[in-house]
Scaffold this active site. Structure first.
Site, PDB file in Angstrom:
ATOM      1  CE  LYS A 101       5.372   0.554   4.855  1.00  0.00           C
ATOM      2  NZ  LYS A 101       4.657  -0.671   5.235  1.00  0.00           N
TER       3      LYS A 101
ATOM      4  CE1 TYR B 213      -0.801   3.642   1.969  1.00  0.00           C
ATOM      5  CE2 TYR B 213       0.882   2.778   3.409  1.00  0.00           C
ATOM      6  CZ  TYR B 213      -0.362   2.681   2.830  1.00  0.00           C
ATOM      7  OH  TYR B 213      -1.157   1.614   3.110  1.00  0.00           O
TER       8      TYR B 213
ATOM      9  CD  GLN C  37       5.912   2.821  -4.443  1.00  0.00           C
ATOM     10  OE1 GLN C  37       6.833   2.238  -5.025  1.00  0.00           O
ATOM     11  NE2 GLN C  37       4.869   2.176  -3.972  1.00  0.00           N
TER      12      GLN C  37
ATOM     13  CG  HIS D 153       1.333  -5.244   4.862  1.00  0.00           C
ATOM     14  ND1 HIS D 153       0.568  -4.610   3.924  1.00  0.00           N
ATOM     15  CD2 HIS D 153       0.738  -6.444   5.078  1.00  0.00           C
ATOM     16  CE1 HIS D 153      -0.456  -5.393   3.581  1.00  0.00           C
ATOM     17  NE2 HIS D 153      -0.366  -6.505   4.278  1.00  0.00           N
TER      18      HIS D 153
ATOM     19  CG  ASP E 210      -3.105  -8.444   4.643  1.00  0.00           C
ATOM     20  OD1 ASP E 210      -1.904  -8.711   4.391  1.00  0.00           O
ATOM     21  OD2 ASP E 210      -3.575  -7.304   4.515  1.00  0.00           O
TER      22      ASP E 210
ATOM     23  CG  ASN F 253       2.483   3.407  -1.539  1.00  0.00           C
ATOM     24  OD1 ASN F 253       3.054   3.471  -2.618  1.00  0.00           O
ATOM     25  ND2 ASN F 253       2.868   2.615  -0.559  1.00  0.00           N
TER      26      ASN F 253
END
Ligand SMILES: Cc1cn([C@H]2C[C@H](O)[C@@H](COP(=O)(O)OP(=O)(O)O[C@H]3O[C@@H](C)C(=O)[C@@H](O)[C@H]3O)O2)c(=O)[nH]c1=O
Length: 198
Positions: free
Chosen positions: A72, A132, A47, A62, A169, A49
């Site tokens: 990442k 990302y 993926q 995270h 958060d 981002n």
């Protein structure tokens, strides 16, 4: 491309060469061959981002359940931010330690954050974009966080910002609370997972 392994083993900073000319600039923030040679395996891509943040926005800390976790490769294509990697792997020799790097659209430096590590950043300018490349897709039930304001971590947030945090958060546990709740990945499981990637 210059490569630097950070004090948390397995975390790498990549600094691409910048080619300026009368039109502007060219850079290649991700280069597969350089990446694979440094890290020991290619980057898997599940993926990409993209986020955009106002100055003072803090996202993170995270991390994802490992295995499979989510590695990442991040860089900042617009604006500037301070990126922070936190070792939340229980049993790691660098557990609880962090490292901060400035990423911006002047140097186009990138950071590789392997599976199991915590990730956070603060936008230092309005309209700061974060890009990302992620090793896996999104798995909301396997995503966790610890509060970026955890006093035991003393993350180096700038003092001249008004922090903007998501509700999630804001309510996230401290590192100690997350460990007590069994939410943190173990170093052993992470090492076993990394071995499958070679
Ligand atoms: C991360 C993510 C979020 N979303 C959705 C969920 C939610 O409605 C909205 C915003 O999500 P979040 O508040 O989690 O976004 P954000 O706080 O920016 O989350 C990110 O923080 C940084 C530090 C990271 O390292 C990333 O991996 C990711 O966790 O986007 C997806 O659909 N797919 C995704 O992969």
């Amino acid at each position: 491309m210059q490569v630097r392994e950070m004090s948390i083993a397995g975390v790498f900073e990549f600094s691409p060469q910048l080619f300026g000319d009368s039109r502007g600039l060219f850079a290649a923030p991700f280069q597969d061959e350089v990446f694979a040679k440094a890290v020991g395996h290619p980057l898997r891509l599940g993926q990409t981002n993209h986020s955009v943040s106002k100055r003072g926005t803090i996202r993170g800390v995270h991390f994802a359940d490992t295995p499979p976790g989510q590695a990442k490769y991040v860089y900042c294509p617009r604006g500037s931010l301070m990126d922070i990697v936190v070792d939340v792997r229980v049993g790691s020799p660098t557990f609880g330690q962090w490292e901060a790097v400035t990423l911006d659209s002047r140097d186009y430096r990138a950071l590789y954050i392997p599976e199991g590590l915590g990730h956070a950043f603060v936008a230092l300018e309005d309209d700061t974009a974060m890009s990302y490349f992620c090793s896996t897709g999104y798995n909301p039930s396997g995503e966790h966080g610890i509060t970026p304001m955890d006093e035991s971590l003393r993350l180096p947030w700038p003092t001249d910002i008004d922090p903007i945090l998501s509700e999630k958060d804001t309510k996230a546990p401290t590192l100690a609370e997350a460990e007590a709740a069994g939410l943190l990945p173990t170093y052993e499981a992470c090492l076993a997972h990394y071995a499958t990637l070679l």
